[in-house]
Design an enzyme around this catalytic site. Structure first.
Site, short mmCIF file in Angstrom:
data_model
loop_
_atom_site.label_atom_id
_atom_site.label_comp_id
_atom_site.label_asym_id
_atom_site.label_seq_id
_atom_site.Cartn_x
_atom_site.Cartn_y
_atom_site.Cartn_z
N GLU A 420 13.75 8.00 88.84
CA GLU A 420 14.77 8.29 87.83
C GLU A 420 14.31 9.36 86.84
OE1 GLU A 420 17.79 7.49 87.75
OE2 GLU A 420 18.09 5.54 88.72
N GLU A 490 15.80 0.91 96.42
CA GLU A 490 16.10 -0.26 95.60
C GLU A 490 17.43 -0.83 96.08
OE1 GLU A 490 15.94 0.46 91.32
OE2 GLU A 490 14.20 1.75 91.59
C1 IPT Z 1 17.07 1.37 88.61
C2 IPT Z 1 15.67 1.69 88.21
O1 IPT Z 1 15.08 2.57 89.14
C3 IPT Z 1 14.79 0.49 88.11
O2 IPT Z 1 13.62 0.84 87.44
C4 IPT Z 1 15.49 -0.62 87.40
O3 IPT Z 1 15.79 -0.23 86.11
C5 IPT Z 1 16.76 -0.93 88.12
O4 IPT Z 1 17.59 0.20 88.13
C6 IPT Z 1 17.54 -2.02 87.46
O5 IPT Z 1 16.83 -3.17 87.21
S1 IPT Z 1 18.06 2.65 87.91
C7 IPT Z 1 19.71 2.14 87.83
C8 IPT Z 1 20.47 3.17 87.01
C9 IPT Z 1 20.35 2.00 89.12
#
Ligand code: IPT
Length: 956
Positions: A420, A490
Site C-alpha cells: 500500500e 490478501e
Molecule cells: C489492507 C492492508 O494491506 C493491510 O495491511 C490491512 O490493513 C488490511 O487492509 C485490513 O486489515 S489495505 C485495504 C485498503 C484493503
C-alpha cells in the site's frame, strides 16, 4: 560529543537512510566467531521531545543510576505500565501531520544505556575487529559507543551493523542508543499495526576475526529434469564450501552439480554445509530449489505451486513485536499443523530467525520490504515518497537490507517491494535493484495493477466474481499483466467471526490454473494484554486517532489459541481431499510435490453419530494431483436403523518435526442412510385452566399463549427471533458502502422487532398462537404462527413464517429463542465440535459432541455473534431435549443477544442465571465485509416463507 544544536538532530527528518552503518550482508545465527548478546536489562530515560535532553548521557562515566530499567528487546510503551508512554493504533492514518519529511516536535525519545564487559575468552581485538548489530529499532536511532558517535539509522525492521572493534575495551563499555519514535522513516512505515517505539529486536556484538566472512550468496538450484542440484557460493571473502552429505568441497565462486533431493515447502530437505574462510567457519543450511516464471505460472522445480497462505505480522500480546524464538516456532508449528504452506511477511521482513524456521519446517515465503506509505491516499497520493526521487536512496537501502539479509533462505521464493504505497519511480527503482541483484526469485507488489515492475498480478480482497474472471483470463489490464499468474496477496479478512466464503475462493483457485492461491489477512489478533479489559485494541489507550478493533483480525487469538477461522481454513486447504458416495471414497492428493506416503488413512462408521466400527484403509501411492476410488468395507452391523455415515481421515503416519504420528491432516464424511425426522402424533389437545393452558407435558400463559413449562422445567420468553449481535463483518468497513448489513439492519429496526399477539386458539389437537413481528416505523413484517401439539409426553412446535410487505434487507437469523435455568452441559448430535455458519462450516463435522455452555462461546475480542453449531439434529441441555425437523443451528449463552451486542470487550459480559438458547432455522452468512466482499448470494438469509419444527421433551 555533539552539542544540542539544530544540525545535531537533523538526521531525524533527513530522508537519507542514515550514516555510519556497514554495507548490508547475509544474516546467519552463529558461527565459530565469538558473539555476545547485548539483550537484557538496559537503562532508559524517555523524553517528550527530541531535544528535551542533550546527548551528554552518551559520555563515559554518565550516571544513569536513577533511570528506569527496560528490557531489550522491547518497546518502551509496553513496559512501565504507561509511565513511558502508550501504544497508538491507526490503520493507515499517520498519527502526526502529513508534512514530509517533518515529524512533530512532540517526538518521544528513549535514551537507552547499556554497560557491558567483554567475556574473558574473547580474543584480542587487535586481530580483526567487531561489529554491533541491531536487528530492529523503531523508528530511528543514533548510537554511541564509549562516547564516540558511530552513526544513526532508520528502517525499523531491518538490520544495521556498525564497526566498533577500535572502540571496545575489556570492561565497562558504554553503549548509548537514542531512539526517536518519529522520523522521516515513519513516513515509510505506515503499516496497519500499533506504533511501538523501541529497540525491539536483538542487539549483538560480533567478533570479526581477520579473514572472517563478509557477505556471501548461496546459489542452490534444482533441475527437475535431471534431479541434480547446482551449488555455487559467492563470497566477498574467498574460502571453501563443504557439504559432507553430498561430498562437496569446492572453492567459493565455483559451481558444482550433484544429484540431490530438492527443497520444497512439502519436503524441506536441507543439507548442512560450511563456508570456511581464513578466519571463520559459517554453518550453511542449503536447500536446492529453482523458482521461475514459466508458461505464465510461478513454478518451483518445474511445477506450479498453489499458495495456501497467511499474512503474518509479528505479534505478542505482552511484548508486541519483540518475539522470542519459542513464539516464532509456535507460529510455524501452528501453520504447519493447520495445513498452511505459505506466509507473506506483512509488511516488513520478520525477525531473521523466523525464516530459518520456514526453511526447516517448510513454508513458502513472500518476504516483504519494510515499506508502506498508505496515509498519502488521504491526499490523493500527493507527495508520496515512493514517487519522489529524494527518497529513492532510502527505498533502495531498504530493498538491499532485506535482500542481502535474507537471500540465503530457500523458503524465500518471492520478494515484495512493500505494501500500500501507491505507485511511483521509487518502487520501479527498488524492483530494478532487486531483479539485478537476485535473478533467482520473483518480485511482487500489489499496488502495481499493471504489473509494470512485478512478475505476477497480485490483488487484495477481490470478490469471488472478479477472481473468477481473472482465472478465466477475461480481466483487462496490460498485455504484460494478462500473461502473468495471479495471487490474492490478501483475502479472507479474519476479523471477528469469520472469514466467510473461503471455501468458495479455494474452489476457484483449484479450478483455474492462473490462480495460484492466496494469503488470508491475517495471522494473529494484535490485542494488547490489559489488566482491566483483557485485551486492548485501538482507542483503549486514549489515542487521539485510532481504528478500533480493526487491528484484531487474525486466525489466532492474541494468546495463540486457534480461532474457528483457522480450523475452517485448515479444512478448506487440506492436502488430501476425501469425498464419496455410499460405498466408496475418492481420495485425491492435492499436494504439489509429495506423494501420500506420509499419511495413513482410517475409516470409521457412525450410526446416529456414534462410531460403531473402524479400521484402516490402504491406498495406492498417489502422485500429486492423482485420485483413487477406494471401496469401503461393508459394515458388520449392516445399515439398519438410524442415520449412518462413513468418516475417512488422513493422519500423519509417523512423527514429523511439526506434528506427531496420528495428527489429522484431512477428513471427509460420506452419508449412507438418511435420518428419519421426529414425528409426534397429536393425540393430546390443549386444555384451558385458570389463567393457564396445558397441553401434554407443557403449560402456557392463557392470555399470551406463551410457553411456561415443559414438565418440571421452566422456559422463559420463547418467541421468534431474527436478531444477532452484529459481527465485524456485518458492521463492514466505512469505505465499503453497500454491504454494511449492520447499518441497514439497525436502520430497519431488526434489533427492535415488536411482537403483536393476534390470537390464541385452542383447537382439538393443537394450540395455535398467531403473531405479527415487525419493527416500529416500517410496514414490512413477518406473520409468525406457533402451532403446538403433543402426544402426551413430547411437545412439538411448528413455526410458520410469512413475510409481509417489501423486505429491504436479509434477516440476521430466523428461529426461536428462549431462556432456561440450570443449563451447564450441552450435548448435541450434529455439526461440531466448533462453530459453523452457512459460509464457514466446512470444518463442522457431523457427530456427537459435548461442551459446557461456557465452552460454546468463541472469545472474539470485540464481543459479537458467535458459537452457533450447525446442522444439529438434536440437543440436550438443562434437562431439555430438542429435536429438529429439519436440522437447526444451536446457540446457548449466559447473556442475551442484546448484552452481547452492547459489549465492547469480553470483560463487559457477565453471566446471568438464565441460559439463552437460540434454535435457528436459518442464519445469514458471515462473509468478509469488514474488508472485502460481503455474504455471497447463496449464503444470504432472505425473508421468505418458512416452516420449521422442534420437538421438546424433558429428559427423564
Ligand atoms: C489492507 C492492508 O494491506 C493491510 O495491511 C490491512 O490493513 C488490511 O487492509 C485490513 O486489515 S489495505 C485495504 C485498503 C484493503
Amino acid at each position: 560529543m555533539t552539542s544540542r544544536t539544530t544540525t545535531a538532530i537533523d538526521y531525524v527528518e533527513d530522508v537519507s537512510p542514515g550514516s555510519g552503518a556497514l554495507p548490508p550482508r547475509a544474516w546467519y545465527p552463529s558461527s565459530d566467531a565469538k558473539s555476545l548478546s547485548l539483550n537484557g536489562s538496559w537503562r532508559l530515560r524517555v523524553s517528550p521531545t527530541i531535544d528535551t535532553e542533550d546527548d551528554s548521557f552518551a559520555a563515559e562515566g554518565f550516571d544513569a543510576g536513577n533511570w528506569a530499567e527496560v528490557t531489550v528487546p522491547g518497546h518502551w510503551v509496553l513496559q512501565g505500565d504507561g509511565a513511558f508512554g502508550l501504544p497508538i493504533y491507526t490503520n493507515h492514518l499517520y498519527p502526526f501531520p502529513v508534512d514530509p519529511p517533518h515529524v512533530p516536535t512532540e517526538n518521544p525519545t528513549g535514551d537507552h544505556l547499556h554497560v557491558f564487559d567483554l567475556p574473558e575468552d574473547w580474543p584480542d581485538l587487535s586481530d580483526g575487529g567487531a561489529v554491533i548489530r541491531f536487528d530492529g529499532v523503531e523508528s530511528c536511532a543514533r548510537v554511541w559507543l564509549n562516547g564516540t558517535d558511530i552513526g544513526e539509522f532508520k528502517g525499523s525492521r531491518l538490520p544495521h551493523e556498525f564497526a566498533v572493534g577500535h572502540l571496545l575495551k575489556p570492561s565497562g563499555n558504554v553503549l548509548a542508543v537514542r531512539v526517536h519514535q518519529w522520523s522521516a522513516g515513519s513516513y515509510l512505515e505506515d503499516q496497519d499495526q500499533w506504533w511501538l517505539p523501541g529497540i525491539f529486536r536483538d542487539v549483538t556484538l560480533l567478533h570479526r576475526p581477520a579473514g572472517s566472512a563478509l557477505d556471501f550468496f548461496v546459489h542452490a538450484s534444482y533441475d527437475h529434469l535431471t534431479g541434480e542440484g547446482t551449488l555455487r557460493v559467492d563470497s566477498d571473502v574467498d574460502g571453501r564450501v563443504t557439504v559432507p552429505a553430498l561430498d562437496i568441497d569446492v572453492p567459493t565462486g565455483e559451481s558444482v552439480t550433484v544429484p540431490v533431493e530438492a527443497w520444497t515447502a512439502e519436503t524441506p530437505k536441507l543439507y548442512d554445509g560450511v563456508l570456511a574462510t581464513d578466519g571463520e567457519r559459517v554453518p550453511l543450511r542449503i536447500g536446492f530449489r529453482t523458482v521461475e516464471l514459466a508458461d505464465g505460472l510461478i513454478k518451483v522445480n518445474g511445477k506450479a505451486v498453489l499458495f495456501k497462505g497467511v499474512n503474518r505480522h509479528e505479534w505478542h500480546p505482552v511484548n508486541g513485536r519483540a518475539l522470542d524464538l519459542a513464539t516464532m516456532r509456535e507460529d510455524v508449528l501452528l501453520m504447519k499443523r493447520h495445513n498452511l504452506n505459505a506466509v507473506r511477511t506483512s509488511h516488513y521482513p520478520p525477525h531473521p530467525a523466523f525464516l530459518d524456521l520456514c526453511d526447516e519446517y517448510g513454508l513458502w515465503v513472500i518476504d516483504e520490504c519494510d515499506l508502506e506509505t498508505h496515509g498519502f491516499t488521504e491526499q490523493a497520493w500527493r507527495d508520496n515518497p515512493v514517487d519522489d526521487d529524494r527518497w529513492t536512496p532510502a527505498l533502495i537501502d531498504r530493498a538491499a537490507r532485506m535482500v542481502e539479509r535474507d537471500k540465503n533462505h530457500p523458503s524465500v521464493v518471492i520478494w515484495s517491494l512493500g505494501n500500500e504505497a501507491g505507485t511511483g519511480r521509487g518502487l520501479t527503482a527498488m524492483a530494478e535493484w532487486i531483479h539485478g541483484r537476485d535473478t533467482s526469485r520473483l518480485v511482487h507488489y500489489e499496488g502495481d495493477w499493471n504489473s509494470r515492475d512485478t512478475d505476477m498480478y497480485s490483488r487484495m480482497y477481490a470478490s469471488h466474481g472478479e477472481v473468477e474472471q481473472i482465472g478465466r483470463e477475461l480481466d483487462g489490464g496490460t498485455h504484460k499483466r494478462r500473461e502473468l499468474p495471479f495471487i490474492l496477496c490478501e483475502y479472507g479478512h479474519a476479523m471477528g467471526n469469520g472469514p466467510g466464503g473461503i471455501a468458495d475462493y479455494q474452489e476457484l483457485f483449484e479450478k483455474y490454473e492462473r490462480l495460484q492461491g492466496g494469503f488470508i489477512w491475517e495471522w494473529i489478533d494484535h490485542g494488547v494484554r490489559h489488566p482491566e479489559l483483557g485485551y486492548a485494541y485501538g482507542g483503549d489507550f486514549g489515542e487521539e486517532l485510532h481504528d478500533g478493533n480493526f487491528v484484531c483480525d487474525g486466525l489466532i487469538f492474541p494468546d495463540r489459541q486457534p480461532s474457528p477461522g483457522l480450523l475452517e481454513f485448515k479444512k478448506v486447504i487440506e492436502p488430501v481431499s476425501i469425498e464419496g458416495a455410499d460405498t466408496a471414497v475418492r481420495i485425491t492428493n492435492k499436494q504439489d510435490f509429495a506423494d501420500l506416503s506420509a499419511f495413513a488413512f482410517e475409516w470409521s462408521y457412525q450410526v446416529d453419530g456414534e462410531t460403531v466400527e473402524s479400521g484402516s484403509l490402504s491406498l495406492p501411492a498417489l502422485a500429486p494431483g492423482e485420485s483413487a476410488d477406494v471401496k469401503l468395507p461393508e459394515p458388520a452391523d449392516g445399515r439398519g436403523g438410524g442415520e449412518t455415515r462413513w468418516t475417512v481421515r488422513a493422519l500423519l503416519a509417523a512423527d514429523t518435526n511439526w506434528g506427531p504420528k496420528g495428527h489429522e491432516v484431512a477428513w471427509g464424511q460420506v452419508p449412507v442412510t438418511a435420518r428419519t425426522v421426529p414425528s409426534v402424533a397429536a393425540t393430546d389437545g390443549p386444555v384451558a385452566g385458570d389463567g393457564v393452558i396445558t397441553l401434554g407435558p407443557a403449560s402456557f400463559d392463557a392470555r399470551t399463549g406463551e410457553l411456561k413449562t415443559i414438565g418440571g422445567l421452566g422456559v422463559s420468553g420463547l418467541r421468534l427471533d431474527v436478531w444477532r449481535a452484529t459481527t465485524d463483518n456485518d458492521e463492514g468497513a466505512e469505505w465499503l458502502t453497500g454491504i454494511r448489513s449492520a447499518e441497514l439492519w439497525r436502520k430497519y429496526g431488526l434489533h427492535r422487532m415488536r411482537h403483536r399477539l393476534a390470537s390464541v386458539e385452542l383447537g382439538d389437537d393443537a394450540l395455535t398462537v398467531r403473531t405479527r413481528v415487525a419493527p416500529a416505523a416500517w410496514e414490512f413484517g413477518l406473520a409468525a404462527v406457533y402451532r403446538w401439539t403433543s402426544d402426551g409426553s413430547r411437545l412439538r412446535l411448528t413455526v410458520s413464517v410469512g413475510p409481509e410487505g417489501e423486505w429491504p434487507v436479509p434477516l440476521p437469523r430466523l428461529g426461536v429463542r428462549f431462556g432456561l435455568t440450570g443449563a451447564d452441559t450441552v450435548k448435541w448430535y450434529g455439526g461440531g465440535p466448533g462453530e459453523g455458519y452457512p459460509d464457514t462450516k466446512a470444518a463442522s463435522r457431523v457427530g456427537r459432541w459435548e461442551s459446557t455452555v461456557d465452552g460454546l462461546q468463541t472469545p472474539y475480542l470485540r464481543p459479537q455473534e458467535n458459537g452457533a453449531r450447525a446442522d444439529v439434529r438434536w440437543a440436550e441441555l438443562g434437562g431439555l431435549r430438542v429435536e429438529g425437523d429439519p436440522e437447526f443451528f444451536l446457540t446457548a449463552r449466559r447473556w442475551t443477544t442484546e448484552q452481547l451486542d452492547a459489549a465492547t470487550h469480553l470483560t463487559d459480559l457477565t453471566a446471568g442465571e438464565t441460559v439463552w438458547v437460540n434454535l435457528d432455522h436459518g442464519i445469514h452468512g458471515i462473509g468478509t465485509g469488514s474488508c472485502g466482499p460481503g455474504v455471497l448470494p447463496q449464503y444470504q438469509l432472505r425473508a421468505e416463507p418458512a416452516e420449521f419444527s422442534f420437538v421438546f421433551s424433558e429428559i427423564g
